[in-house]
Design an enzyme around this catalytic site. Structure first.
Site, PDB file in Angstrom:
ATOM      1  CB  VAL A  47      -0.969  -0.004   1.201  1.00 44.31           C
ATOM      2  CG1 VAL A  47      -1.818   1.258   1.200  1.00 44.31           C
ATOM      3  CG2 VAL A  47      -1.864  -1.229   1.157  1.00 44.31           C
ATOM      4  CD  GLU A  88     -13.507   5.787   3.532  1.00 45.82           C
ATOM      5  OE1 GLU A  88     -13.990   4.654   3.719  1.00 45.82           O
ATOM      6  OE2 GLU A  88     -14.176   6.823   3.678  1.00 45.82           O
ATOM      7  CB  VAL A 114     -13.832  -0.595   6.564  1.00 49.35           C
ATOM      8  CG1 VAL A 114     -15.039  -1.442   6.188  1.00 49.35           C
ATOM      9  CG2 VAL A 114     -13.609  -0.648   8.067  1.00 49.35           C
ATOM     10  CG  ASP A 147      -9.957  -9.045   7.498  1.00 50.14           C
ATOM     11  OD1 ASP A 147      -8.951  -8.326   7.684  1.00 50.14           O
ATOM     12  OD2 ASP A 147     -10.819  -8.802   6.631  1.00 50.14           O
ATOM     13  CE  LYS A 182     -11.335  -5.537   6.203  1.00 54.52           C
ATOM     14  NZ  LYS A 182     -11.116  -6.573   5.171  1.00 54.52           N
ATOM     15  N   GLY A 187      -5.967  -4.433  -2.231  1.00 54.19           N
ATOM     16  CA  GLY A 187      -5.067  -4.223  -3.363  1.00 54.19           C
ATOM     17  C   GLY A 187      -4.350  -2.895  -3.260  1.00 54.19           C
TER      18      GLY A 187
END
Lengths: 428, 428
Positions: free
Chosen positions: A14, A129, A132, A201, A205, A302
């Site tokens: 990221v 942001e 999630v 996971d 969230k 991603g």
């Protein structure tokens, strides 16, 4: 032109995406923000590792204090992941009067409230942001756009790994094991997939989403969690025969001030917009008491999608800095936490069982449901060839959960029933 | 507690919804905003008409200046609709240093830029979330959350009336006329449905969306518009046989700085998330160059959804007022408008035709496409019983639009072709 200085903690996937976007879109972003955006320091584990984006190696450092304690840095982007170290870094950044952007769902699900309080105290922004549903701008939608309405329920497909696995099982006819392998080989699942396939996971969230949607400080312990490891190809096939798709969904629902948050494999009617959310995609379906039903769909993870969400937070911080209003958009829970009583919960259920194919056995089943006043909406029966066993699938009408579970327990123990399992069914 | 005063222009369906929400949610909204929200004046046509919500009749007025020129009113909500009068009222409100919230798409599509400039000059907010796709918070998503990415294409199902009509034709097998009547009886279509069924309403929304997504000042004249009045039940049936759904979609796409905006009946592959957006619902599908594909789905109109969007704008204005930063979130186009050259546009197409069922006629057709180098992806042929006519449906591969149209023109004029029509096909 004014200058904003940014420090980056972590330079993995990221982080690479963030640097790539900041470089590629520099001109457009700076024109839009009316200031130049300088990446001043990047915390890495190894300064000599080859990188996928061009970067001035002089700004790389292995010492966190070079980033956290640099008085010129206005905004810290935390992308190292994990909980303990990230918590200490973010706390220190806020105490050093820096704004913070993070993509760290584990941290925000566990220590979100504490850190948000610290941010408010320091009059700095703390935005998350990207924590999630990767590229879907759901957090800002909940706090800003849907603020006028009273949200009553959220359903989320918020874990791309399990959604990919279940999609492969549904569409390609693969077993759970083969689908997991396929997910691992494509990078959608980690070598140790526990946190994804066991639903942890997704639960994290749902904690973050519930906090923002309902203003209730839900904790991980409050979430009832079932993963997908016991979902078989046959469960999916028989659900399909009755017109349903199996998804791992998180549901968070408020009723009379009490909340019920759960993550579990669930049947969705095929016509439901969530049923066609396939592969690694995510979606959040929101029920507003006045607005009705809206859905937000997109890539759940991603490099690119997550980087866009991180950058949207960065731009929001810069906008607030320019206006001198950081720390004013911190959203803290204001209502008390009450778990909903299990016996107030109602749902439809999908029951799958194998039964001895002998005279009278089927009426034992229907008698049981009749006695318990559980009515059936759909029923499918077929013989298992050459075995004197019947495969039976049932969708019940909406019924009390506790009542259903006790009836299921009776059913499971019947002599004629060889094995039985059930899943919750979400209404269309 | 500080007080914010609101003036309302128009008290029809949406106005009623706004008053209802402001009353019902008063406590929650005021706690969240940290100020009391007072509805001070409401402009109506008839003070004595019975209302569906409780309202103090002393705040009703038939004189616009009671609202627009009241120095105590901070925010004007414009819900009278139409263009000329609404334009004058909003201009006057902005000149009187009032913030404005409007749901008026006709006005914003025609005079948006002018009014936004005036708002910026007055340092006041002018927000219009409810003008596009009712309850879906798409405008704020485009300006805030997706700002970090470069949007390259938008596809919108942004007209609930036509989507309802086409859904009824698809699922219930109704004719266009019967579906329109059904829409009218349910209040989804007006007595004069022209603006909806001819695609004008959708085009106005695409103008507003294009402006925000691409920063390009598109005008109604730039949009190529085809309505749904010529779509037949048979078109839908044969599209379905090839795996496609017919929708009225708006497409706005930027390529090398030039834009193409069109509204027309279009085939979507059944697996596309937009294909399952049914009835009066709307959805906007956004292609970001880094983010990838996201979709925003929800009710496109109605008292509740539109009122929630109006109120979300109202809350945004109040937040900006509290922070002293109104007028800073006005989004004006910054790029020049260039229409894309028609001959640079490529697409797939769906062709439906009736052909004399005689030896050699089919090869005339395939020869034509071969000669024009248009290759075919799917083809379906069936005889029309008892008529010596063949019904043929074709999906082409992606091809140049101008080339396709000239080939279609040749095809249409062939002796063996009795009638032919085509639609654009959107890729999955």
């Amino acid at each position: 032109m004014k200058k904003v200085s940014v420090g980056l903690l972590g330079f993995g996937t990221v982080g690479t995406g963030v640097v790539r976007l900041l470089t590629q879109e520099k001109e457009r972003l700076e024109a839009r923000m009316g200031c130049s955006i300088e990446l001043k320091k990047v915390l890495v584990r190894n300064k000599n590792r080859p990188r996928k984006v061009l970067i001035d190696s002089r700004i790389l450092t292995t010492d966190a204090s070079d980033v956290l304690d640099d008085p010129e840095i206005d905004i810290i982007i935390e992308l190292i992941g994990g909980v303990d170290k990230a918590y200490r870094y973010i706390l220190r950044a806020l105490q050093n009067k820096k704004n913070v952007v993070t993509a760290n769902k584990d941290l925000m699900a566990s220590y979100g409230e504490e850190l948000l309080l610290e941010a408010r105290k320091s009059k700095k922004d703390l935005f998350y942001e990207a924590s999630v549903a990767g590229g879907i701008p759901i957090l800002r939608t909940l706090t800003d756009s849907l603020a006028a309405d009273r949200i009553v329920k959220l359903i989320g497909i918020v874990n791309g790994t399990t959604n990919y696995i279940l999609s492969q099982m549904s569409h390609e006819g693969l077993s759970y094991e083969k689908s997991l392998q396929s997910a691992q080989s494509l990078g959608f699942a980690e070598a140790d997939p526990t946190s994804d396939v066991e639903g942890l996971d997704a639960a994290r969230k749902m904690v973050i989403l519930s906090h923002l949607a309902f203003s209730i400080p839900v904790r991980m312990d409050d979430v009832k969690i079932t993963g997908i490891t016991d979902v078989t190809r046959e469960d999916i096939v028989y659900a399909q025969k009755l017109g349903y798709t199996v998804k791992l969904v998180g549901v968070s629902e408020v009723n009379n001030g009490a909340i019920d948050v759960r993550v579990e494999p669930t049947l969705l009617p095929n016509g439901h917009p969530l049923a066609s959310v396939d592969n690694e995609n995510n979606a959040i379906y929101v029920y507003g008491s006045t607005l009705g039903e809206t859905m937000y769909y997109g890539p759940g993870a991603g490099e690119g999608p997550t980087a866009v969400s991180v950058l949207s937070d960065l731009l929001a911080v810069i906008r607030n800095m320019n206006l001198g209003v950081t720390g004013n958009h911190i959203f803290l829970p204001r209502r008390e936490m009450h778990n909903r009583e299990e016996n107030s919960i109602e749902s439809q259920f999908f029951v799958r069982l194998h039964m001895k194919d002998e005279p009278g056995s089927f009426s034992l089943l229907t008698d049981l449901f009749k006695e318990q006043r559980i009515s059936l909406e759909k029923l499918y029966q077929e013989p298992i060839v050459g075995k004197d066993i019947a495969e039976i699938s049932i969708i019940t009408h909406t019924t009390n959960k506790i009542l259903f579970e006790s009836s299921f327990d009776v059913l499971r123990k019947m002599d004629v029933v060889l094995n039985a399992k059930y899943y919750r069914v979400e209404r269309g």
